[in-house]
Each structure stands twice: as C-alpha cells, then as structure tokens.
Design a protein around this motif. Structure first.
Motif, PDB file in Angstrom:
ATOM      1  N   MET A  70       5.975   4.727 -14.810  1.00  0.00           N
ATOM      2  CA  MET A  70       4.518   4.740 -14.896  1.00  0.00           C
ATOM      3  C   MET A  70       3.949   3.325 -14.743  1.00  0.00           C
ATOM      4  O   MET A  70       2.997   3.104 -13.979  1.00  0.00           O
ATOM      5  CB  MET A  70       4.066   5.341 -16.231  1.00  0.00           C
ATOM      6  CG  MET A  70       2.566   5.578 -16.328  1.00  0.00           C
ATOM      7  SD  MET A  70       1.972   6.809 -15.137  1.00  0.00           S
ATOM      8  CE  MET A  70       2.610   8.325 -15.880  1.00  0.00           C
ATOM      9  N   GLY A  71       4.530   2.371 -15.452  1.00  0.00           N
ATOM     10  CA  GLY A  71       4.083   0.989 -15.323  1.00  0.00           C
ATOM     11  C   GLY A  71       4.315   0.452 -13.922  1.00  0.00           C
ATOM     12  O   GLY A  71       3.466  -0.246 -13.359  1.00  0.00           O
ATOM     13  N   GLY A  72       5.472   0.797 -13.349  1.00  0.00           N
ATOM     14  CA  GLY A  72       5.783   0.369 -11.989  1.00  0.00           C
ATOM     15  C   GLY A  72       4.788   0.914 -10.989  1.00  0.00           C
ATOM     16  O   GLY A  72       4.386   0.203 -10.052  1.00  0.00           O
ATOM     17  N   ALA A  73       4.370   2.163 -11.187  1.00  0.00           N
ATOM     18  CA  ALA A  73       3.395   2.785 -10.292  1.00  0.00           C
ATOM     19  C   ALA A  73       2.060   2.059 -10.346  1.00  0.00           C
ATOM     20  O   ALA A  73       1.423   1.824  -9.309  1.00  0.00           O
ATOM     21  CB  ALA A  73       3.205   4.258 -10.674  1.00  0.00           C
ATOM     22  N   VAL A  74       1.637   1.683 -11.559  1.00  0.00           N
ATOM     23  CA  VAL A  74       0.373   0.945 -11.717  1.00  0.00           C
ATOM     24  C   VAL A  74       0.460  -0.406 -11.012  1.00  0.00           C
ATOM     25  O   VAL A  74      -0.456  -0.803 -10.277  1.00  0.00           O
ATOM     26  CB  VAL A  74       0.023   0.741 -13.204  1.00  0.00           C
ATOM     27  CG1 VAL A  74      -1.248  -0.107 -13.336  1.00  0.00           C
ATOM     28  CG2 VAL A  74      -0.166   2.072 -13.908  1.00  0.00           C
ATOM     29  N   PHE A  75       1.572  -1.105 -11.182  1.00  0.00           N
ATOM     30  CA  PHE A  75       1.713  -2.427 -10.568  1.00  0.00           C
ATOM     31  C   PHE A  75       1.829  -2.342  -9.047  1.00  0.00           C
ATOM     32  O   PHE A  75       1.373  -3.246  -8.336  1.00  0.00           O
ATOM     33  CB  PHE A  75       2.913  -3.164 -11.159  1.00  0.00           C
ATOM     34  CG  PHE A  75       2.655  -3.751 -12.507  1.00  0.00           C
ATOM     35  CD1 PHE A  75       1.570  -4.606 -12.704  1.00  0.00           C
ATOM     36  CD2 PHE A  75       3.472  -3.462 -13.591  1.00  0.00           C
ATOM     37  CE1 PHE A  75       1.318  -5.159 -13.956  1.00  0.00           C
ATOM     38  CE2 PHE A  75       3.224  -3.999 -14.842  1.00  0.00           C
ATOM     39  CZ  PHE A  75       2.145  -4.847 -15.029  1.00  0.00           C
ATOM     40  N   ILE A  76       2.436  -1.282  -8.542  1.00  0.00           N
ATOM     41  CA  ILE A  76       2.501  -1.099  -7.084  1.00  0.00           C
ATOM     42  C   ILE A  76       1.094  -0.935  -6.522  1.00  0.00           C
ATOM     43  O   ILE A  76       0.741  -1.517  -5.490  1.00  0.00           O
ATOM     44  CB  ILE A  76       3.375   0.118  -6.718  1.00  0.00           C
ATOM     45  CG1 ILE A  76       4.855  -0.203  -6.955  1.00  0.00           C
ATOM     46  CG2 ILE A  76       3.171   0.515  -5.250  1.00  0.00           C
ATOM     47  CD1 ILE A  76       5.786   0.995  -6.795  1.00  0.00           C
ATOM     48  N   LEU A  77       0.268  -0.138  -7.220  1.00  0.00           N
ATOM     49  CA  LEU A  77      -1.117   0.056  -6.781  1.00  0.00           C
ATOM     50  C   LEU A  77      -1.894  -1.256  -6.844  1.00  0.00           C
ATOM     51  O   LEU A  77      -2.606  -1.607  -5.896  1.00  0.00           O
ATOM     52  CB  LEU A  77      -1.798   1.111  -7.658  1.00  0.00           C
ATOM     53  CG  LEU A  77      -3.242   1.473  -7.285  1.00  0.00           C
ATOM     54  CD1 LEU A  77      -3.323   1.977  -5.853  1.00  0.00           C
ATOM     55  CD2 LEU A  77      -3.803   2.518  -8.246  1.00  0.00           C
ATOM     56  N   VAL A  78      -1.733  -1.997  -7.939  1.00  0.00           N
ATOM     57  CA  VAL A  78      -2.406  -3.297  -8.089  1.00  0.00           C
ATOM     58  C   VAL A  78      -1.944  -4.258  -6.987  1.00  0.00           C
ATOM     59  O   VAL A  78      -2.753  -4.987  -6.399  1.00  0.00           O
ATOM     60  CB  VAL A  78      -2.104  -3.910  -9.472  1.00  0.00           C
ATOM     61  CG1 VAL A  78      -2.597  -5.355  -9.547  1.00  0.00           C
ATOM     62  CG2 VAL A  78      -2.760  -3.084 -10.574  1.00  0.00           C
ATOM     63  N   MET A  79      -0.669  -4.234  -6.706  1.00  0.00           N
ATOM     64  CA  MET A  79      -0.085  -5.102  -5.690  1.00  0.00           C
ATOM     65  C   MET A  79      -0.698  -4.818  -4.317  1.00  0.00           C
ATOM     66  O   MET A  79      -1.125  -5.746  -3.607  1.00  0.00           O
ATOM     67  CB  MET A  79       1.436  -4.871  -5.663  1.00  0.00           C
ATOM     68  CG  MET A  79       2.205  -5.755  -4.731  1.00  0.00           C
ATOM     69  SD  MET A  79       3.999  -5.525  -4.953  1.00  0.00           S
ATOM     70  CE  MET A  79       4.230  -3.888  -4.242  1.00  0.00           C
ATOM     71  N   TYR A  80      -0.781  -3.553  -3.958  1.00  0.00           N
ATOM     72  CA  TYR A  80      -1.309  -3.177  -2.653  1.00  0.00           C
ATOM     73  C   TYR A  80      -2.814  -3.382  -2.546  1.00  0.00           C
ATOM     74  O   TYR A  80      -3.349  -3.501  -1.442  1.00  0.00           O
ATOM     75  CB  TYR A  80      -0.940  -1.730  -2.314  1.00  0.00           C
ATOM     76  CG  TYR A  80       0.352  -1.629  -1.556  1.00  0.00           C
ATOM     77  CD1 TYR A  80       0.369  -1.575  -0.167  1.00  0.00           C
ATOM     78  CD2 TYR A  80       1.574  -1.631  -2.211  1.00  0.00           C
ATOM     79  CE1 TYR A  80       1.561  -1.512   0.543  1.00  0.00           C
ATOM     80  CE2 TYR A  80       2.775  -1.573  -1.528  1.00  0.00           C
ATOM     81  CZ  TYR A  80       2.755  -1.509  -0.151  1.00  0.00           C
ATOM     82  OH  TYR A  80       3.940  -1.448   0.551  1.00  0.00           O
ATOM     83  N   MET A  81      -3.504  -3.414  -3.695  1.00  0.00           N
ATOM     84  CA  MET A  81      -4.943  -3.696  -3.665  1.00  0.00           C
ATOM     85  C   MET A  81      -5.211  -5.078  -3.076  1.00  0.00           C
ATOM     86  O   MET A  81      -6.277  -5.324  -2.514  1.00  0.00           O
ATOM     87  CB  MET A  81      -5.519  -3.637  -5.082  1.00  0.00           C
ATOM     88  CG  MET A  81      -5.711  -2.236  -5.604  1.00  0.00           C
ATOM     89  SD  MET A  81      -6.384  -2.272  -7.285  1.00  0.00           S
ATOM     90  CE  MET A  81      -6.325  -0.531  -7.684  1.00  0.00           C
ATOM     91  N   GLY A  82      -4.244  -5.966  -3.223  1.00  0.00           N
ATOM     92  CA  GLY A  82      -4.395  -7.321  -2.702  1.00  0.00           C
ATOM     93  C   GLY A  82      -4.367  -7.399  -1.187  1.00  0.00           C
ATOM     94  O   GLY A  82      -4.749  -8.426  -0.609  1.00  0.00           O
ATOM     95  N   VAL A  83      -3.917  -6.336  -0.534  1.00  0.00           N
ATOM     96  CA  VAL A  83      -3.875  -6.324   0.936  1.00  0.00           C
ATOM     97  C   VAL A  83      -4.739  -5.202   1.515  1.00  0.00           C
ATOM     98  O   VAL A  83      -4.618  -4.853   2.678  1.00  0.00           O
ATOM     99  CB  VAL A  83      -2.413  -6.189   1.448  1.00  0.00           C
ATOM    100  CG1 VAL A  83      -1.628  -7.443   1.128  1.00  0.00           C
ATOM    101  CG2 VAL A  83      -1.719  -4.959   0.862  1.00  0.00           C
TER     102      VAL A  83
END
Length: 241
Positions: A70-83
């Motif tokens: 669940m935490g990994g999923a949130v960080f993946i979304l946050v990460m991709y928001m940067g691009v």
C-alpha cells in the motif's frame, strides 16, 4: 500481485477524493494514522506468534499495509506525478495533492518499516550464518531500507505546509532532490526482497513489474530534464539576440 491492486485502488481514491484530501487533509491524516496504528498492532501480534481473526476485507487491508504494498503504491503514484503532463486535466487533479499523498505514503509505510526492522533484528543471527545468496539480498535490503527511512523523515516533515514555510525555497528544493535517492532505495529494497525468494512465476512477474515501473520513470524523468534544459538554452539564445 498485491501491488497492482493497491496501485489501482490508491490511484482511483486519490483521483475521486482529490478535492476532499486537499480541503480536509488533517481529517485524511487522522484516518490514515488510525489504519497505520492498527497495522502496527497487527505487526506486533504477528511477530509474537499470535493468530488474528479479522472481518472480511480488513485482513487483506492489514496485509497490504504490513507488506509495504500500500505504501509502495502511494509512492509510485507520487513519483509519477513528477513527470505528469500538466496539460491534462486528470493529471492536474492528482498533481495538486502530491504533498498530501507524500505525507500519506510516509504514514502508511511506517507499520511496514516497524515490522520488517524488528523481524530482521530478531532473525539477524540466522541471516548472518547463511552461506547462500540470501545473506547478501537480506543485507542489501536492510541497508537500502535504513537509508530510505533516514531520507524519508525530513521529506515527510517538510511536506507539511507549516514546516515548509520555516525553510527557504532553495533549501526546500535542494532537500527534495534526495527524493530520487529515496526512490532508488525503494527499488533496491523491493528487488532484493524478490531476488531472495525461490524462482516462481509470481516472483518473476513482480520483478518484471517493479523493473518496468522504475525504469519507465527514469526514462521519463531524464526526458523531462533534457526538455527543460533544451527550452532554457533556447530562451537564453532568444534573449541574447
């Protein structure tokens, strides 16, 4: 594959609850913190060999949080928001809550860190005595996790508006650069987790999924940086003449 399910749920909830999360961020943090506390209690009980019975759905939720999916999923979304391409409305809708999602990601990842940190310490004797490849995957996983946590703490604190205002814009921007190291540590940690397991279709699919996620992000980020640099050079050349 828990991560795909979690990523789908996180993305949909973030999109449809974007306005609520932005307006009532404190309420959202309280709800997420409550779930996080429940997951920590869950982890403590599991580490002590207790069997836990949950209502339908809650067990799966605790497992998703405890495993780090669940935490990994949130960080993946946050990460991709940067691009993200900010020209698209649905991407702007997600981008406006990037700071809030970063805080949520840190809160919901805490139970996973607690569980696996103590699990590693409790099993460190047998891990060190191992003579196969798993000893190296475990040590690399632990080292990557510690570095990630050290970086995550200041990023987490400065994601709150109150603390962000306490530092200069330049200092905050420089601190945010460490997020890339944080993402790299997550990638190393996840890869070591699966490389340390016996080969299977599920394991190999997970390895492929995470490799594609992080390599695609890297390519998109490099492309974005190059594009910004190109536009900057063109602007400088235009102003010169």
């Amino acid at each position: 594959m828990y991560i795909i399910v979690c990523l789908t749920i996180v993305t949909l909830l973030s999109y449809f609850l974007s306005d609520y999360i932005k307006k009532y961020s404190i309420n959202t943090y309280i709800v997420v913190s409550t779930l996080s506390l429940m997951a920590i209690i869950h982890a403590i009980l599991i580490l002590n060999g207790n069997s836990i019975e949950y209502v339908v759905g809650l067990k799966q939720l605790m497992r998703a949080i405890d495993s780090g999916a669940m935490g990994g999923a949130v960080f993946i979304l946050v990460m991709y928001m940067g691009v993200f391409d900010m020209k698209k409305a649905y991407q702007r809708k997600l981008r406006v809550i990037r700071a809030e999602l970063s805080i949520i990601g840190c809160i919901i990842t805490f139970p996973h860190n607690v569980h696996y940190l103590f699990s590693f310490i409790m099993n460190s004797g047998s891990i060190v005595k191992a003579r196969d490849f798993t000893v190296w995957t475990n040590l690399m996983m632990f080292a990557a996790a510690i570095i990630a946590i050290i970086i995550m703490i200041p990023l987490f604190i400065t994601s709150f508006r109150y603390f962000r205002k306490k530092i200069s814009a330049k200092a905050w921007k420089n601190l945010q650069e460490y997020a890339y190291i944080f993402y790299a540590m997550i990638f190393i940690q996840v890869m070591m987790v699966y490389l340390g397991r016996p080969s299977s279709l599920v394991r190999n699919l997970n390895l492929l999924f995470y490799f594609l996620i992080f390599s695609s992000y890297t390519v998109l980020k490099i492309k974005m940086v190059c594009e910004k640099r190109r536009l900057k050079i063109e602007k400088m050349a235009t102003n010169k003449y």
